[in-house]
Design an enzyme around this catalytic site. Structure first.
Site, short mmCIF file in Angstrom:
data_model
loop_
_atom_site.label_atom_id
_atom_site.label_comp_id
_atom_site.label_asym_id
_atom_site.label_seq_id
_atom_site.Cartn_x
_atom_site.Cartn_y
_atom_site.Cartn_z
N LYS A 23 33.20 63.64 68.60
CA LYS A 23 33.21 63.05 70.05
C LYS A 23 34.71 62.80 70.61
CE LYS A 23 32.25 58.53 70.57
NZ LYS A 23 33.41 57.66 71.26
N ASN A 24 35.31 62.17 69.89
CA ASN A 24 36.64 61.74 70.16
C ASN A 24 37.80 62.90 70.04
OD1 ASN A 24 35.47 59.32 70.28
ND2 ASN A 24 36.35 58.27 68.57
N ARG A 93 34.88 54.33 78.24
CA ARG A 93 36.53 54.04 78.21
C ARG A 93 37.31 55.49 78.30
NH1 ARG A 93 40.48 50.58 77.15
NH2 ARG A 93 42.25 51.56 75.66
N CYS A 117 32.52 50.60 75.05
CA CYS A 117 32.13 49.63 74.00
C CYS A 117 32.75 48.17 74.21
CB CYS A 117 32.52 50.08 72.67
SG CYS A 117 31.41 50.88 71.79
N ARG A 122 40.39 45.66 76.06
CA ARG A 122 40.67 47.20 75.96
C ARG A 122 41.44 47.42 77.04
NH1 ARG A 122 36.15 50.97 73.43
NH2 ARG A 122 37.99 51.84 72.53
N PRO A 123 42.77 46.87 76.90
CA PRO A 123 43.51 47.15 78.16
C PRO A 123 44.04 48.78 78.19
CG PRO A 123 44.75 46.01 76.23
CD PRO A 123 43.48 46.25 75.96
N ILE A 124 44.56 49.19 79.34
CA ILE A 124 45.02 50.43 79.57
C ILE A 124 46.55 50.23 79.73
CG2 ILE A 124 43.07 51.63 79.79
CD1 ILE A 124 43.70 51.65 82.90
N ASP A 125 47.31 49.17 79.65
CA ASP A 125 48.77 49.00 80.03
C ASP A 125 49.61 50.15 79.28
OD1 ASP A 125 47.94 47.68 77.44
OD2 ASP A 125 50.08 47.09 77.38
N ASP A 306 36.71 52.81 62.95
CA ASP A 306 35.31 53.24 63.29
C ASP A 306 34.39 53.36 61.90
OD1 ASP A 306 36.39 55.68 65.88
OD2 ASP A 306 36.31 53.40 65.99
N ILE A 328 42.56 46.71 64.51
CA ILE A 328 42.56 47.38 65.68
C ILE A 328 41.92 46.60 66.74
CG2 ILE A 328 42.00 49.56 66.89
CD1 ILE A 328 44.25 49.66 64.43
N ARG A 397 25.66 57.05 72.17
CA ARG A 397 26.84 57.74 72.92
C ARG A 397 27.65 58.57 71.96
NH1 ARG A 397 30.36 53.12 74.21
NH2 ARG A 397 31.69 54.87 74.68
C1 EPZ Z 1 39.95 55.57 70.32
O1 EPZ Z 1 39.76 54.37 71.30
C2 EPZ Z 1 38.71 55.88 70.03
N1 EPZ Z 1 37.80 56.37 71.09
C3 EPZ Z 1 38.07 54.60 69.42
O2 EPZ Z 1 36.65 55.04 68.90
C4 EPZ Z 1 38.62 54.10 68.15
O3 EPZ Z 1 38.02 53.34 67.69
C5 EPZ Z 1 40.22 54.01 68.76
O4 EPZ Z 1 40.56 55.16 69.28
C6 EPZ Z 1 40.98 53.69 67.52
O5 EPZ Z 1 41.20 54.71 66.44
C7 EPZ Z 1 38.04 57.66 71.75
O6 EPZ Z 1 38.85 58.42 71.25
C8 EPZ Z 1 37.18 58.00 73.14
P1 EPZ Z 1 43.44 52.93 71.07
P2 EPZ Z 1 41.04 53.94 72.25
O7 EPZ Z 1 43.93 52.86 72.39
O8 EPZ Z 1 42.08 55.28 72.51
C9 EPZ Z 1 45.14 48.49 72.09
C10 EPZ Z 1 34.32 55.03 68.64
O9 EPZ Z 1 33.48 54.38 68.10
N2 EPZ Z 1 45.62 49.15 73.42
O10 EPZ Z 1 44.07 53.37 69.79
O11 EPZ Z 1 40.56 53.01 73.35
C11 EPZ Z 1 43.57 48.58 72.03
O12 EPZ Z 1 43.35 47.04 72.62
C12 EPZ Z 1 35.36 54.54 69.54
O13 EPZ Z 1 34.07 56.33 68.85
C13 EPZ Z 1 46.46 48.56 74.10
O14 EPZ Z 1 46.77 47.28 73.73
O15 EPZ Z 1 41.95 53.11 71.29
C14 EPZ Z 1 43.28 48.18 70.45
O16 EPZ Z 1 43.42 46.95 70.07
C15 EPZ Z 1 35.57 53.08 69.57
N3 EPZ Z 1 46.89 49.14 75.18
C16 EPZ Z 1 44.54 49.18 70.04
O17 EPZ Z 1 45.67 49.40 70.95
C17 EPZ Z 1 46.61 50.17 75.83
O18 EPZ Z 1 46.95 50.75 76.81
C18 EPZ Z 1 43.84 50.70 69.79
O19 EPZ Z 1 43.35 51.24 70.64
C19 EPZ Z 1 45.46 51.15 74.85
C20 EPZ Z 1 45.31 50.38 73.71
#
Ligand code: EPZ
Length: 419
Positions: A23-24, A93, A117, A122-125, A306, A328, A397
């Protein structure tokens, strides 16, 4: 219609199952199809509700999408829009990944804030800062995000944390930026390497995925491509943990252990035997399941967040003590409430769970998120008696018929409709 898994646990598993596509990996690859005009062909694309949402976004943008079994075809010729529809943006997301691709193609992108989820904030900053660094202006008004760039220009981006999504969005936007973009401290997950593989199929000059620096030479027109998505390593981990929980032996096809070293190591510490070769991965547990000691989730190649709920679900029904620290996400232990309903002895304090394994019994439990729902299902297979797992909209999902996969491994599980 409300559905639930009816599970009869307490019996060892024995069987083999094919692991479907990731999926990812498929989600960012589907977003990347927007980078080229024409029809791209994506093989081993799993049939999940998140993938359906991504195909829905592509359709709303004017693309023609169709599925032929595990192959999805995306024709972007008729694409006409750069606004991601709110309903679909709010459902998951990963919809945020379409922003990078749209910005690369049109120099603008609009969407509401993403959903997904409930794993804490889950910011996107980091996504927004990456776009701004490449020359885009960002505006947030009335719950919507809009980005605009006269021209994106390549430059060095240093991510403060190796965010998977921000790395993927930076790669996608950089394909539309004139010149060289360097992404330092990127996520190194295998799914990032898979995205690089697809981008190269489109003719993009991308290198370094899986290392500490990704280089993108952007600004050149790309063409459609054909690609096969990697197997889903978290689905594989789910099946391994199910066999570990119930005992017996299971063989996974279409995958291998190359990207699961920390999970295999934890399961071996707990008393399982594992092995793998290209295309095949197996686990057997004949004796009792012990503890896995102390482990900590982290960015790849550390233990994957995960897989944390899945391993915990198996260990909870074992006979040993384990400690799991989640680094994480800040709300990733919600599933432990369901395990406690099954008789588990788990103490959660902040980012750490202490597990004191003991025999579990069946219960009626509810999933709060995707991997949490899979974890409760894993635990139910090892528990004595009957369980019901509700909240399958979360599970669907990320799993293409989890019940069929577990039945192929010998699990007594079926999907029932309420009422
Ligand atoms: C991806 O999410 C995966 N989803 C998640 O899988 C997975 O748990 C995660 O990576 C970590 O491996 C997809 O690929 C669709 P991150 P993502 O950005 O990209 C913080 C599943 O079960 N952060 O690596 O959202 C965030 O809050 C899902 O399949 C910021 O602060 O994860 C988190 O604490 C769940 N600012 C950490 O970074 C940002 O702009 C890691 O998030 C982005 C993230």
């Amino acid at each position: 219609m409300m559905e639930y898994f009816a599970v009869q646990g307490g019996r060892p598993l024995e069987g083999r199952v094919l692991v479907h596509g990731a999926k990812n990996s498929a989600l960012p690859i589907l977003a990347a199809t927007l980078l080229a005009d024409g029809e791209s062909v994506i093989h081993n694309c799993p049939d999940l509700t998140d993938i359906s949402a991504a195909l829905g976004i592509l359709s709303c943008l004017g693309c023609r999408v169709r599925r032929e079994g595990a192959t999805v075809l995306v024709d972007t010729t008729g694409r006409r829009d750069h606004v991601v529809p709110d309903e679909l943006m709010g459902r998951m997301r990963a919809s945020v990944l379409f922003l990078g691709a749209l910005l690369a193609r049109d120099g603008e992108a609009v969407a509401c804030w993403p959903g997904g989820c409930a794993l804490g904030a889950r910011p996107i900053d980091l996504h927004i800062r990456a776009f701004q660094a490449l020359g885009a202006e960002a505006r947030s008004w009335n719950g919507r995000l809009s980005f605009w760039a006269r021209r994106l220009r390549g430059r060095r981006l240093a991510l403060p944390i190796p965010s998977v999504g921000a790395t993927e969005n930076a790669m996608l936007a950089a394909c539309g930026a004139q010149g060289v973009t360097l992404i330092d401290n990127p996520a190194r997950e295998p799914e990032i390497v898979d995205l690089q593989g697809f981008l190269r199929c489109l003719g993009a000059q991308v290198s370094g995925a899986g290392t500490g620096r990704i280089t993108v030479v952007g600004g050149r027109p790309l063409h459609p491509g054909e690609y096969t998505v990697m197997a889903d390593r978290i689905v594989a981990a789910t099946y391994l943990c199910a066999v570990a929980a119930a005992g017996g032996e299971g063989e996974l096809l279409g995958t291998d252990g190359a990207h699961l070293a920390p999970v295999l190591e934890a399961l071996e510490t707990a008393g399982c035997e594992t092995g793998w070769e290209p295309g095949r991965l197996w686990l057997r547990r004949k004796g009792p399941l012990g503890g896995a000691g102390s482990l900590c989730t982290g960015p790849y190649p550390a233990f994957p967040t995960d897989a944390q709920p899945l391993l915990a679900a198996a260990l909870a029904g074992g006979e040993g003590k384990s400690k799991i620290t989640e680094t994480i996400f800040d709300h990733r232990f919600r599933y432990t409430q369901g395990l406690v309903q099954m008789g588990a002895c788990i103490q959660v304090e902040g980012d750490t769970a202490w597990i004191d394994g003991r025999p579990l019994h069946g219960a009626r439990v509810e999933a709060a998120d995707l991997r949490g729902g899979a974890a409760l299902t894993v635990a139910a297979l090892g528990a004595q008696g009957a369980s019901q797992i509700w909240g399958l909209d979360h599970v669907d999902r990320g799993y293409e018929s989890l019940e069929q996969g577990l039945r192929a491994l010998g699990g007594r599980i079926c999907r029932e409709a309420a009422g």
